[in-house]
Write a protein that holds these residues in place. Structure first.
Motif, PDB file in Angstrom:
ATOM      1  N   GLU A 271      30.288  55.595  46.326  1.00 27.26           N
ATOM      2  CA  GLU A 271      30.028  54.291  45.726  1.00 27.26           C
ATOM      3  C   GLU A 271      28.615  53.860  46.053  1.00 27.26           C
ATOM      4  O   GLU A 271      28.124  54.099  47.161  1.00 27.26           O
TER       5      GLU A 271
ATOM      6  N   HIS B  23      25.770  50.475  45.193  1.00 26.00           N
ATOM      7  CA  HIS B  23      25.444  49.192  44.577  1.00 26.00           C
ATOM      8  C   HIS B  23      23.961  49.199  44.224  1.00 26.00           C
ATOM      9  O   HIS B  23      23.137  49.626  45.036  1.00 26.00           O
TER      10      HIS B  23
ATOM     11  N   TYR C 255      29.458  44.066  39.821  1.00 24.95           N
ATOM     12  CA  TYR C 255      29.959  43.601  41.119  1.00 24.95           C
ATOM     13  C   TYR C 255      29.730  42.091  41.264  1.00 24.95           C
ATOM     14  O   TYR C 255      30.584  41.365  41.740  1.00 24.95           O
ATOM     15  N   SER C 256      28.531  41.640  40.834  1.00 24.08           N
ATOM     16  CA  SER C 256      28.226  40.211  40.858  1.00 24.08           C
ATOM     17  C   SER C 256      27.115  39.910  39.855  1.00 24.08           C
ATOM     18  O   SER C 256      26.333  40.785  39.498  1.00 24.08           O
TER      19      SER C 256
ATOM     20  N   GLU D 116      35.426  48.168  33.043  1.00 24.45           N
ATOM     21  CA  GLU D 116      34.670  49.305  33.563  1.00 24.45           C
ATOM     22  C   GLU D 116      33.962  50.031  32.433  1.00 24.45           C
ATOM     23  O   GLU D 116      34.425  50.055  31.294  1.00 24.45           O
TER      24      GLU D 116
ATOM     25  N   SER E  58      20.941  46.544  42.319  1.00 27.29           N
ATOM     26  CA  SER E  58      20.691  45.180  41.842  1.00 27.29           C
ATOM     27  C   SER E  58      19.509  45.169  40.889  1.00 27.29           C
ATOM     28  O   SER E  58      18.552  45.925  41.063  1.00 27.29           O
TER      29      SER E  58
ATOM     30  N   SER F  86      30.573  49.159  36.947  1.00 24.97           N
ATOM     31  CA  SER F  86      31.157  47.834  36.780  1.00 24.97           C
ATOM     32  C   SER F  86      30.212  46.805  37.373  1.00 24.97           C
ATOM     33  O   SER F  86      29.367  47.127  38.211  1.00 24.97           O
TER      34      SER F  86
ATOM     35  N   THR G  50      24.310  42.682  40.223  1.00 27.75           N
ATOM     36  CA  THR G  50      24.588  43.841  41.070  1.00 27.75           C
ATOM     37  C   THR G  50      25.682  44.657  40.416  1.00 27.75           C
ATOM     38  O   THR G  50      26.744  44.130  40.066  1.00 27.75           O
TER      39      THR G  50
ATOM     40  N   ARG H  20      30.468  54.214  40.745  1.00 25.99           N
ATOM     41  CA  ARG H  20      31.394  55.078  41.477  1.00 25.99           C
ATOM     42  C   ARG H  20      31.395  56.473  40.871  1.00 25.99           C
ATOM     43  O   ARG H  20      31.397  56.640  39.660  1.00 25.99           O
TER      44      ARG H  20
ATOM     45  N   LEU I 181      28.206  48.093  40.541  1.00 28.73           N
ATOM     46  CA  LEU I 181      28.891  49.052  41.400  1.00 28.73           C
ATOM     47  C   LEU I 181      29.014  50.335  40.595  1.00 28.73           C
ATOM     48  O   LEU I 181      29.548  50.328  39.477  1.00 28.73           O
TER      49      LEU I 181
END
Length: 97
Positions: A26, A28, A76-77, A65, A30, A74, A17, A21, A19
């Motif tokens: 923002e 997300h 996220y997970s 980043e 996946s 970036s 996932t 910006r 992110l």
């Protein structure tokens, strides 16, 4: 049962996932990425998303980043899929290949 999720013994599938910006906005997104490691999956997800010049792997490894004009990307997970999760997604045509 091993956690290897592909025909190549060292390659697995990761749910990554990102992110994104842009100012106060923002988002997300996946992706499923096949890679040899979590770091490779994270980098590949970013490479696949960028619209401009691709950041070198060395530069990426030294920063958290990824700037693409005014957008900041970036990770996220990043989670490795189990064999069962991979097979379910593939069986239900959520993964192609």
């Amino acid at each position: 049962m091993s956690n290897t999720t592909s025909s190549t013994s060292s390659t697995s599938v990761y749910a990554v996932t990102l992110l994104i910006r842009l100012g106060d906005y923002e988002k997300h997104i996946s992706k499923f990425i096949e890679a040899d490691s979590e770091e490779d999956a994270s980098y590949t997800a970013l490479v696949n998303e960028t619209h401009n010049e691709i950041m070198s792997r060395e530069d990426y490894d030294n920063c958290a980043e990824w700037w693409d004009d005014y957008m900041i990307y970036s990770v996220y997970s990043c989670n490795k899929l189990s064999d069962d999760a991979y097979e379910f997604l593939k069986k239900n045509s959520i993964l192609l290949g």
